[in-house]
Motif scaffolding. Structure first.
Motif, PDB file in Angstrom:
ATOM      1  N   SER A  71     -21.798 -29.888 -79.300  1.00 45.87           N
ATOM      2  CA  SER A  71     -20.352 -29.962 -79.434  1.00 45.87           C
ATOM      3  C   SER A  71     -20.018 -30.610 -80.765  1.00 45.87           C
ATOM      4  O   SER A  71     -20.912 -31.070 -81.482  1.00 45.87           O
ATOM      5  N   ARG A  72     -18.739 -30.655 -81.066  1.00 46.01           N
ATOM      6  CA  ARG A  72     -18.324 -31.337 -82.284  1.00 46.01           C
ATOM      7  C   ARG A  72     -16.918 -31.887 -82.094  1.00 46.01           C
ATOM      8  O   ARG A  72     -16.142 -31.382 -81.272  1.00 46.01           O
ATOM      9  N   ASP A  73     -16.615 -32.921 -82.851  1.00 44.96           N
ATOM     10  CA  ASP A  73     -15.295 -33.532 -82.878  1.00 44.96           C
ATOM     11  C   ASP A  73     -14.847 -33.488 -84.330  1.00 44.96           C
ATOM     12  O   ASP A  73     -15.312 -34.295 -85.146  1.00 44.96           O
ATOM     13  N   THR A  74     -13.986 -32.544 -84.666  1.00 45.85           N
ATOM     14  CA  THR A  74     -13.595 -32.384 -86.063  1.00 45.85           C
ATOM     15  C   THR A  74     -12.781 -33.571 -86.559  1.00 45.85           C
ATOM     16  O   THR A  74     -12.802 -33.881 -87.747  1.00 45.85           O
ATOM     17  N   ALA A  75     -12.077 -34.250 -85.661  1.00 41.79           N
ATOM     18  CA  ALA A  75     -11.314 -35.431 -86.072  1.00 41.79           C
ATOM     19  C   ALA A  75     -12.241 -36.544 -86.542  1.00 41.79           C
ATOM     20  O   ALA A  75     -11.899 -37.306 -87.447  1.00 41.79           O
ATOM     21  N   LYS A  76     -13.421 -36.626 -85.921  1.00 44.47           N
ATOM     22  CA  LYS A  76     -14.408 -37.630 -86.311  1.00 44.47           C
ATOM     23  C   LYS A  76     -15.430 -37.070 -87.294  1.00 44.47           C
ATOM     24  O   LYS A  76     -16.310 -37.803 -87.754  1.00 44.47           O
ATOM     25  N   ASN A  77     -15.318 -35.766 -87.552  1.00 46.55           N
ATOM     26  CA  ASN A  77     -16.263 -35.097 -88.444  1.00 46.55           C
ATOM     27  C   ASN A  77     -17.709 -35.327 -88.009  1.00 46.55           C
ATOM     28  O   ASN A  77     -18.609 -35.575 -88.828  1.00 46.55           O
ATOM     29  N   THR A  78     -17.911 -35.226 -86.709  1.00 48.38           N
ATOM     30  CA  THR A  78     -19.209 -35.526 -86.110  1.00 48.38           C
ATOM     31  C   THR A  78     -19.569 -34.445 -85.089  1.00 48.38           C
ATOM     32  O   THR A  78     -18.702 -33.990 -84.337  1.00 48.38           O
ATOM     33  N   ALA A  79     -20.835 -34.062 -85.099  1.00 51.99           N
ATOM     34  CA  ALA A  79     -21.361 -33.146 -84.099  1.00 51.99           C
ATOM     35  C   ALA A  79     -22.280 -33.921 -83.155  1.00 51.99           C
ATOM     36  O   ALA A  79     -22.793 -34.993 -83.508  1.00 51.99           O
ATOM     37  N   TYR A  80     -22.472 -33.360 -81.979  1.00 51.32           N
ATOM     38  CA  TYR A  80     -23.257 -34.051 -80.951  1.00 51.32           C
ATOM     39  C   TYR A  80     -24.244 -33.078 -80.307  1.00 51.32           C
ATOM     40  O   TYR A  80     -24.021 -31.870 -80.266  1.00 51.32           O
ATOM     41  N   LEU A  81     -25.299 -33.654 -79.780  1.00 49.40           N
ATOM     42  CA  LEU A  81     -26.227 -32.903 -78.946  1.00 49.40           C
ATOM     43  C   LEU A  81     -26.478 -33.739 -77.695  1.00 49.40           C
ATOM     44  O   LEU A  81     -27.148 -34.778 -77.765  1.00 49.40           O
ATOM     45  N   GLN A  82     -25.883 -33.311 -76.593  1.00 54.15           N
ATOM     46  CA  GLN A  82     -26.098 -33.979 -75.311  1.00 54.15           C
ATOM     47  C   GLN A  82     -27.352 -33.395 -74.682  1.00 54.15           C
ATOM     48  O   GLN A  82     -27.432 -32.181 -74.461  1.00 54.15           O
ATOM     49  N   MET A  83     -28.310 -34.243 -74.397  1.00 55.30           N
ATOM     50  CA  MET A  83     -29.597 -33.799 -73.861  1.00 55.30           C
ATOM     51  C   MET A  83     -29.784 -34.397 -72.471  1.00 55.30           C
ATOM     52  O   MET A  83     -29.858 -35.618 -72.322  1.00 55.30           O
TER      53      MET A  83
END
Length: 125
Positions: A71-83
């Motif tokens: 996923s990503r949060d464009t407001a935080k300019n951060t992507a995530y990988l939930q494992m």
């Protein structure tokens, strides 16, 4: 200067969960695809997942489908990988990488331009 920085790795028991973060600077995720890759000792780097620059396309390696979520949060300019439901064979150094602009994404490492330093994930009892 365009760069990505991973965080969130660690040690976890089989069946456990971790969330990796990929913080981008020098560019916005609205225009770049983010890929997650991993490399275990003695093995080649392999694609795990990616999200397209538009955010509308995601894809996963067969080995992690149903367990990992990108996923990503464009407001935080951060992507995530939930494992979730981690297995010992998920043990590796995990990297995020950015490709673009206007890149649809790929599981091929060679198509990405900017790489983080990696974060270790160890799954062991």
């Amino acid at each position: 200067q365009l760069q990505v920085v991973e965080s969130g790795g660690g040690s976890v028991q089989p069946g456990g969960s971790l969330r990796l973060s990929c913080a981008a600077s020098g560019f916005t995720l609205d225009y770049y695809a983010i890929g997650w890759f991993r490399q275990a000792p003695g093995k080649e780097r392999e694609g795990v997942s990616y999200i397209s620059s538009s955010g509308s396309v995601v894809n996963y390696a067969d080995s992690v489908k149903g367990r990992f979520t990108i996923s990503r949060d464009t407001a935080k300019n951060t992507a995530y990988l939930q494992m979730n439901s981690l297995k010992p064979e998920d043990t590796a150094v995990y990297y995020c990488a950015a490709g673009g602009p206007y890149f649809s994404g790929s599981l091929l490492p060679s198509l990405y331009d900017y790489w983080g330093q990696g974060t270790q994930v160890t799954v062991s009892s």
